[in-house]
Scaffold this motif. Structure first.
Motif, PDB file in Angstrom:
ATOM      1  N   VAL A   1       1.026  -1.281  -0.178  1.00  0.00           N
ATOM      2  CA  VAL A   1       0.342  -0.157  -0.223  1.00  0.00           C
ATOM      3  C   VAL A   1       0.471   1.141   0.155  1.00  0.00           C
ATOM      4  O   VAL A   1       1.119   1.779   0.883  1.00  0.00           O
ATOM      5  N   GLY A   2       1.132   1.762  -1.282  1.00  0.00           N
ATOM      6  CA  GLY A   2       3.013   2.797  -1.202  1.00  0.00           C
ATOM      7  C   GLY A   2       3.460   2.096  -0.906  1.00  0.00           C
ATOM      8  O   GLY A   2       4.013   0.897  -1.232  1.00  0.00           O
ATOM      9  N   ARG A   3       3.935   2.903  -0.042  1.00  0.00           N
ATOM     10  CA  ARG A   3       5.496   1.899   0.362  1.00  0.00           C
ATOM     11  C   ARG A   3       5.369   1.579   1.923  1.00  0.00           C
ATOM     12  O   ARG A   3       5.882   0.831   2.207  1.00  0.00           O
ATOM     13  N   LEU A   4       4.429   1.256   2.306  1.00  0.00           N
ATOM     14  CA  LEU A   4       3.726   0.051   3.254  1.00  0.00           C
ATOM     15  C   LEU A   4       3.773  -1.317   2.547  1.00  0.00           C
ATOM     16  O   LEU A   4       3.305  -1.947   2.040  1.00  0.00           O
ATOM     17  N   GLN A   5       4.389  -1.864   3.494  1.00  0.00           N
ATOM     18  CA  GLN A   5       4.786  -3.412   3.302  1.00  0.00           C
ATOM     19  C   GLN A   5       3.663  -4.070   4.331  1.00  0.00           C
ATOM     20  O   GLN A   5       4.173  -4.627   5.313  1.00  0.00           O
ATOM     21  N   LEU A   6       2.715  -5.153   3.709  1.00  0.00           N
ATOM     22  CA  LEU A   6       1.632  -5.598   5.110  1.00  0.00           C
ATOM     23  C   LEU A   6       1.404  -6.947   4.528  1.00  0.00           C
ATOM     24  O   LEU A   6       1.828  -7.015   3.385  1.00  0.00           O
TER      25      LEU A   6
ATOM     26  N   LEU B   1      -8.280   1.177   8.108  1.00  0.00           N
ATOM     27  CA  LEU B   1      -7.991   2.167   6.910  1.00  0.00           C
ATOM     28  C   LEU B   1      -6.191   2.359   7.232  1.00  0.00           C
ATOM     29  O   LEU B   1      -5.997   2.298   8.013  1.00  0.00           O
ATOM     30  N   LEU B   2      -5.966   2.152   5.782  1.00  0.00           N
ATOM     31  CA  LEU B   2      -4.501   2.626   5.179  1.00  0.00           C
ATOM     32  C   LEU B   2      -4.201   3.787   4.616  1.00  0.00           C
ATOM     33  O   LEU B   2      -4.663   3.691   4.417  1.00  0.00           O
ATOM     34  N   HIS B   3      -3.404   4.370   5.177  1.00  0.00           N
ATOM     35  CA  HIS B   3      -2.707   5.820   4.988  1.00  0.00           C
ATOM     36  C   HIS B   3      -0.831   5.884   4.957  1.00  0.00           C
ATOM     37  O   HIS B   3      -0.610   6.015   5.272  1.00  0.00           O
ATOM     38  N   ASP B   4      -0.928   5.967   3.522  1.00  0.00           N
ATOM     39  CA  ASP B   4       0.612   6.190   3.530  1.00  0.00           C
ATOM     40  C   ASP B   4       0.775   7.391   2.828  1.00  0.00           C
ATOM     41  O   ASP B   4       1.531   7.783   1.159  1.00  0.00           O
ATOM     42  N   GLY B   5       1.132   8.603   3.599  1.00  0.00           N
ATOM     43  CA  GLY B   5       1.666   9.531   3.492  1.00  0.00           C
ATOM     44  C   GLY B   5       0.536  10.704   2.964  1.00  0.00           C
ATOM     45  O   GLY B   5       0.479  11.475   2.101  1.00  0.00           O
ATOM     46  N   LEU B   6      -0.288  10.830   3.658  1.00  0.00           N
ATOM     47  CA  LEU B   6      -1.538  12.158   3.760  1.00  0.00           C
ATOM     48  C   LEU B   6      -0.354  13.804   4.139  1.00  0.00           C
ATOM     49  O   LEU B   6       0.343  13.850   5.349  1.00  0.00           O
ATOM     50  N   ALA B   7      -0.363  14.351   3.377  1.00  0.00           N
ATOM     51  CA  ALA B   7       0.211  15.578   3.494  1.00  0.00           C
ATOM     52  C   ALA B   7       0.234  16.831   4.157  1.00  0.00           C
ATOM     53  O   ALA B   7      -1.213  16.712   5.119  1.00  0.00           O
ATOM     54  N   ASP B   8       1.157  17.466   5.167  1.00  0.00           N
ATOM     55  CA  ASP B   8       0.834  18.753   6.294  1.00  0.00           C
ATOM     56  C   ASP B   8      -0.367  19.548   5.164  1.00  0.00           C
ATOM     57  O   ASP B   8      -0.545  19.665   3.765  1.00  0.00           O
ATOM     58  N   GLY B   9      -1.324  19.902   6.459  1.00  0.00           N
ATOM     59  CA  GLY B   9      -2.758  20.749   5.539  1.00  0.00           C
ATOM     60  C   GLY B   9      -3.633  20.069   5.115  1.00  0.00           C
ATOM     61  O   GLY B   9      -4.576  20.521   5.045  1.00  0.00           O
ATOM     62  N   GLN B  10      -3.914  18.822   5.506  1.00  0.00           N
ATOM     63  CA  GLN B  10      -5.173  17.863   4.550  1.00  0.00           C
ATOM     64  C   GLN B  10      -5.796  17.387   5.604  1.00  0.00           C
ATOM     65  O   GLN B  10      -4.781  16.911   6.463  1.00  0.00           O
ATOM     66  N   PRO B  11      -6.989  17.295   5.777  1.00  0.00           N
ATOM     67  CA  PRO B  11      -7.742  16.369   6.496  1.00  0.00           C
ATOM     68  C   PRO B  11      -7.432  14.680   6.250  1.00  0.00           C
ATOM     69  O   PRO B  11      -7.137  14.411   5.270  1.00  0.00           O
TER      70      PRO B  11
ATOM     71  N   ARG C   1       6.835  10.578   9.042  1.00  0.00           N
ATOM     72  CA  ARG C   1       8.002  10.144   7.649  1.00  0.00           C
ATOM     73  C   ARG C   1       7.527  10.688   7.275  1.00  0.00           C
ATOM     74  O   ARG C   1       7.239  11.158   5.895  1.00  0.00           O
ATOM     75  N   GLU C   2       8.892  11.757   6.767  1.00  0.00           N
ATOM     76  CA  GLU C   2       9.202  12.674   5.928  1.00  0.00           C
ATOM     77  C   GLU C   2       8.191  14.094   5.744  1.00  0.00           C
ATOM     78  O   GLU C   2       7.631  14.284   4.754  1.00  0.00           O
ATOM     79  N   GLY C   3       7.735  14.176   6.868  1.00  0.00           N
ATOM     80  CA  GLY C   3       6.524  14.795   6.768  1.00  0.00           C
ATOM     81  C   GLY C   3       5.888  14.752   6.755  1.00  0.00           C
ATOM     82  O   GLY C   3       4.603  15.314   6.863  1.00  0.00           O
ATOM     83  N   ARG C   4       4.718  13.585   6.331  1.00  0.00           N
ATOM     84  CA  ARG C   4       3.451  12.914   6.192  1.00  0.00           C
ATOM     85  C   ARG C   4       3.509  12.043   7.093  1.00  0.00           C
ATOM     86  O   ARG C   4       4.216  11.213   7.310  1.00  0.00           O
ATOM     87  N   LEU C   5       2.162  11.796   7.105  1.00  0.00           N
ATOM     88  CA  LEU C   5       1.668  10.938   8.543  1.00  0.00           C
ATOM     89  C   LEU C   5       0.988   9.855   7.754  1.00  0.00           C
ATOM     90  O   LEU C   5       0.735   8.684   6.096  1.00  0.00           O
ATOM     91  N   VAL C   6       1.892   8.574   8.153  1.00  0.00           N
ATOM     92  CA  VAL C   6       1.311   7.174   8.040  1.00  0.00           C
ATOM     93  C   VAL C   6       1.000   6.527   8.338  1.00  0.00           C
ATOM     94  O   VAL C   6       0.986   6.748   9.832  1.00  0.00           O
ATOM     95  N   LEU C   7      -0.299   5.602   8.285  1.00  0.00           N
ATOM     96  CA  LEU C   7      -1.650   5.330   9.482  1.00  0.00           C
ATOM     97  C   LEU C   7      -1.550   3.785   9.077  1.00  0.00           C
ATOM     98  O   LEU C   7      -1.839   3.648   7.885  1.00  0.00           O
ATOM     99  N   ILE C   8      -2.062   3.109  10.480  1.00  0.00           N
ATOM    100  CA  ILE C   8      -3.146   1.999  10.100  1.00  0.00           C
ATOM    101  C   ILE C   8      -3.893   2.319  11.274  1.00  0.00           C
ATOM    102  O   ILE C   8      -3.448   2.188  12.465  1.00  0.00           O
TER     103      ILE C   8
END
Length: 163
Positions: free
Chosen positions: A34-39, A68-78, A156-163
């Motif tokens: 999932v993006g850069r996440l390896q599951l 919910l899987l998110h690999d890289g929510l950017a700054d300023g995004q909901p 990670r690198e200014g972005r939210l990574v989430l499971i």
């Protein structure tokens, strides 16, 4: 009507390309990227149609379980989309661990969760670095069911990574 069908089909196909899957998609057991996440999953999941880059998976249906899987929510995004005039909090890359836990809880509330509360927050290795593990509870808006959840997150690198 017959002439309109090919145009309608073309519009739907273009919309699907722009927004991700419009129907549920099976996710087989085994390794999954999932993006850069390896599951690695031990069971078959169903990927629900949501706006990329987030993914929502379920086994028994979205009213009973969601991943919910998110690999890289950017700054300023909901993190969530809202309805009924609610305003979703936006992610900030400089959040501390406790602030990140509050952001996740506020996002649940913005999505309609009632009686949402954090049960625990603790450090958790995740996605190649130090993250947090947040255990929480809430009541589903549609059914009123009492639910419990766990989120593992990291910036990670200014972005939210989430499971």
């Amino acid at each position: 009507m017959r002439r309109a069908f090919p145009l309608l089909l073309a519009v739907l196909l273009l919309a699907a390309c722009a927004t991700g899957p419009v129907v549920p998609v099976m996710v087989p057991a085994g390794p999954v990227a999932v993006g850069r996440l390896q599951l690695r999953t031990d069971t078959v999941w169903t990927r629900l149609p949501v706006k990329p880059p987030a993914q929502v998976w379920t086994v028994d249906g979205p009213l009973l379980d969601q991943l919910l899987l998110h690999d890289g929510l950017a700054d300023g995004q909901p993190l969530v989309e809202t309805t009924e005039g609610r305003t979703a909090p936006v992610f900030r890359a400089g959040l501390s661990g406790p602030e990140l836990a509050e952001f996740l809880l506020d996002s649940q509330r913005a999505a309609g969760a009632a009686d949402a509360a954090i049960l625990s927050v603790r450090p958790q290795p995740f996605a190649g670095g130090e993250g947090i593990r947040v255990e929480f509870r809430y009541r589903q808006p549609e059914s009123g069911l009492a639910m419990r959840g766990v989120a593992v997150a990291r910036i990670r690198e200014g972005r939210l990574v989430l499971i």
